[in-house]
Design a protein around this motif. Structure first.
Motif, PDB file in Angstrom:
ATOM      1  N   SER A   5       0.838  -1.198   0.000  1.00 17.73           N
ATOM      2  CA  SER A   5       0.000   0.000   0.000  1.00 17.73           C
ATOM      3  C   SER A   5       0.874   1.250   0.000  1.00 17.73           C
ATOM      4  N   VAL A   6       0.306   2.317  -0.527  1.00 17.33           N
ATOM      5  CA  VAL A   6       1.003   3.595  -0.623  1.00 17.33           C
ATOM      6  C   VAL A   6       0.783   4.356   0.676  1.00 17.33           C
ATOM      7  N   ASP A   7       1.824   4.980   1.187  1.00 19.36           N
ATOM      8  CA  ASP A   7       1.734   5.767   2.406  1.00 19.36           C
ATOM      9  C   ASP A   7       1.142   7.139   2.067  1.00 19.36           C
ATOM     10  N   ARG A   8      -0.173   7.199   2.047  1.00 21.94           N
ATOM     11  CA  ARG A   8      -0.859   8.442   1.706  1.00 21.94           C
ATOM     12  C   ARG A   8      -0.520   9.554   2.689  1.00 21.94           C
ATOM     13  N   ASP A 133      -5.739   1.874  -7.924  1.00 19.14           N
ATOM     14  CA  ASP A 133      -5.388   2.880  -8.929  1.00 19.14           C
ATOM     15  C   ASP A 133      -4.038   3.532  -8.653  1.00 19.14           C
ATOM     16  N   LEU A 134      -3.608   3.561  -7.396  1.00 27.59           N
ATOM     17  CA  LEU A 134      -2.325   4.176  -7.068  1.00 27.59           C
ATOM     18  C   LEU A 134      -1.146   3.421  -7.695  1.00 27.59           C
ATOM     19  N   SER A 135      -1.384   2.179  -8.107  1.00 27.11           N
ATOM     20  CA  SER A 135      -0.310   1.415  -8.755  1.00 27.11           C
ATOM     21  C   SER A 135      -0.415   1.450 -10.282  1.00 27.11           C
ATOM     22  N   LEU A 136      -1.414   2.160 -10.826  1.00 26.57           N
ATOM     23  CA  LEU A 136      -1.468   2.340 -12.274  1.00 26.57           C
ATOM     24  C   LEU A 136      -0.175   2.997 -12.730  1.00 26.57           C
ATOM     25  N   GLY A 137       0.319   2.621 -13.896  1.00 29.37           N
ATOM     26  CA  GLY A 137       1.568   3.202 -14.373  1.00 29.37           C
ATOM     27  C   GLY A 137       1.509   3.522 -15.851  1.00 29.37           C
ATOM     28  N   MET A 138       2.382   4.414 -16.257  1.00 32.42           N
ATOM     29  CA  MET A 138       2.510   4.769 -17.667  1.00 32.42           C
ATOM     30  C   MET A 138       3.903   5.328 -17.918  1.00 32.42           C
ATOM     31  N   GLN A 149      10.362   9.772 -14.654  1.00 33.50           N
ATOM     32  CA  GLN A 149      11.024   8.495 -14.906  1.00 33.50           C
ATOM     33  C   GLN A 149      10.366   7.854 -16.123  1.00 33.50           C
ATOM     34  N   ASP A 150      11.029   6.879 -16.704  1.00 34.42           N
ATOM     35  CA  ASP A 150      10.478   6.207 -17.885  1.00 34.42           C
ATOM     36  C   ASP A 150       9.067   5.699 -17.600  1.00 34.42           C
ATOM     37  N   VAL A 151       8.883   5.025 -16.484  1.00 38.17           N
ATOM     38  CA  VAL A 151       7.558   4.570 -16.071  1.00 38.17           C
ATOM     39  C   VAL A 151       7.309   5.086 -14.663  1.00 38.17           C
ATOM     40  N   MET A 152       6.144   5.698 -14.493  1.00 37.83           N
ATOM     41  CA  MET A 152       5.759   6.225 -13.182  1.00 37.83           C
ATOM     42  C   MET A 152       4.368   5.725 -12.833  1.00 37.83           C
ATOM     43  N   THR A 153       4.148   5.500 -11.545  1.00 37.72           N
ATOM     44  CA  THR A 153       2.826   5.110 -11.069  1.00 37.72           C
ATOM     45  C   THR A 153       2.054   6.365 -10.663  1.00 37.72           C
ATOM     46  N   LEU A 154       0.781   6.177 -10.405  1.00 45.64           N
ATOM     47  CA  LEU A 154      -0.030   7.290  -9.922  1.00 45.64           C
ATOM     48  C   LEU A 154       0.532   7.804  -8.594  1.00 45.64           C
ATOM     49  N   ALA A 155       0.974   6.905  -7.732  1.00 48.08           N
ATOM     50  CA  ALA A 155       1.593   7.328  -6.474  1.00 48.08           C
ATOM     51  C   ALA A 155       2.843   8.164  -6.737  1.00 48.08           C
ATOM     52  N   ASP A 156       3.649   7.771  -7.717  1.00 46.95           N
ATOM     53  CA  ASP A 156       4.837   8.554  -8.075  1.00 46.95           C
ATOM     54  C   ASP A 156       4.458   9.960  -8.520  1.00 46.95           C
ATOM     55  N   ILE A 157       3.379  10.056  -9.281  1.00 54.93           N
ATOM     56  CA  ILE A 157       2.943  11.353  -9.804  1.00 54.93           C
ATOM     57  C   ILE A 157       2.549  12.294  -8.665  1.00 54.93           C
ATOM     58  N   TYR A 158       1.938  11.757  -7.614  1.00 51.26           N
ATOM     59  CA  TYR A 158       1.597  12.609  -6.474  1.00 51.26           C
ATOM     60  C   TYR A 158       2.839  13.171  -5.793  1.00 51.26           C
ATOM     61  N   ARG A 159       3.955  12.502  -5.913  1.00 56.07           N
ATOM     62  CA  ARG A 159       5.201  12.971  -5.288  1.00 56.07           C
ATOM     63  C   ARG A 159       5.982  13.905  -6.214  1.00 56.07           C
ATOM     64  N   TYR A 160       5.724  13.841  -7.498  1.00 58.06           N
ATOM     65  CA  TYR A 160       6.487  14.612  -8.479  1.00 58.06           C
ATOM     66  C   TYR A 160       6.545  16.119  -8.188  1.00 58.06           C
ATOM     67  N   PRO A 161       5.424  16.819  -7.960  1.00 56.37           N
ATOM     68  CA  PRO A 161       5.532  18.283  -7.866  1.00 56.37           C
ATOM     69  C   PRO A 161       6.361  18.750  -6.670  1.00 56.37           C
TER      70      PRO A 161
END
Length: 182
Positions: A5-8, A133-138, A149-161
């Motif tokens: 699980s993602v640490d929201r 959905d937090l593990s969806l990636g693209m 990154q080449d592939v990022m998950t939805l959780a990664d995107i929340y950390r990006y900004p």
């Protein structure tokens, strides 16, 4: 076994630390400070602050893209990312020019209010996300930003900004620049 699980809560805390730091930077800066050049860029401090704000504003379209491409075969997002990478030069021009006017249009008060609105939106969206959905990636255009990154998950995107904000905060030449809210 399923995905961890993602640490929201950690993401919420990152967003709040960034919000407090952004406001502290705005509060501590004089008008002369905001017009002073940054370290290593062609922007002023005020323009850089707008640029970091814009990194958070871009989350809405990034989340929409993830909802679409995260459910498609990976090849679709790989192709999309390659097309975007091919358009890096026009992106760089827009990315540079946007803060030149954005900081003037919004001003100090407007940037602070916009930052609050976008952080509140991200808190609500993160709380509403389904765990799966937090593990969806693209795939992402890695030439557009060093934090893509080449592939990022939805959780990664929340950390990006916030990664983007922290990186650029070190380039500010404001009184509370790199040391603020650490």
């Amino acid at each position: 076994m399923g995905e961890p699980s993602v640490d929201r809560q950690a993401i919420h805390e990152e967003l709040e630390r960034a919000r407090r730091a952004f406001h502290q930077l705005l509060e501590d800066a004089s008008e002369d400070d905001l017009r002073r050049p940054t370290d290593g860029t062609r922007w002023t401090n005020g323009q850089m602050l707008f640029h970091t704000l814009f990194g958070y504003i871009l989350m809405r379209p990034l989340l929409i893209l993830m909802r679409i491409f995260g459910r498609l075969p990976r090849g679709a997002s790989r192709t999309f990312a390659r097309v975007l990478d091919a358009g890096t030069r026009p992106f760089d021009v827009v990315n540079y020019l946007g803060p030149l006017g954005g900081a003037k249009v919004l001003g100090r008060r407007g940037m602070g209010a916009a930052f609050d609105r976008v952080i509140a939106y991200l808190h609500r969206r993160l709380d509403a996300e389904r765990e799966a959905d937090l593990s969806l990636g693209m795939h992402y255009p890695t030439r557009w930003d060093p934090f893509f990154q080449d592939v990022m998950t939805l959780a990664d995107i929340y950390r990006y900004p916030t990664q983007h904000f922290e990186f650029h905060r070190r380039q500010l030449t404001l009184p509370a620049g790199p040391q603020a809210a650490r």
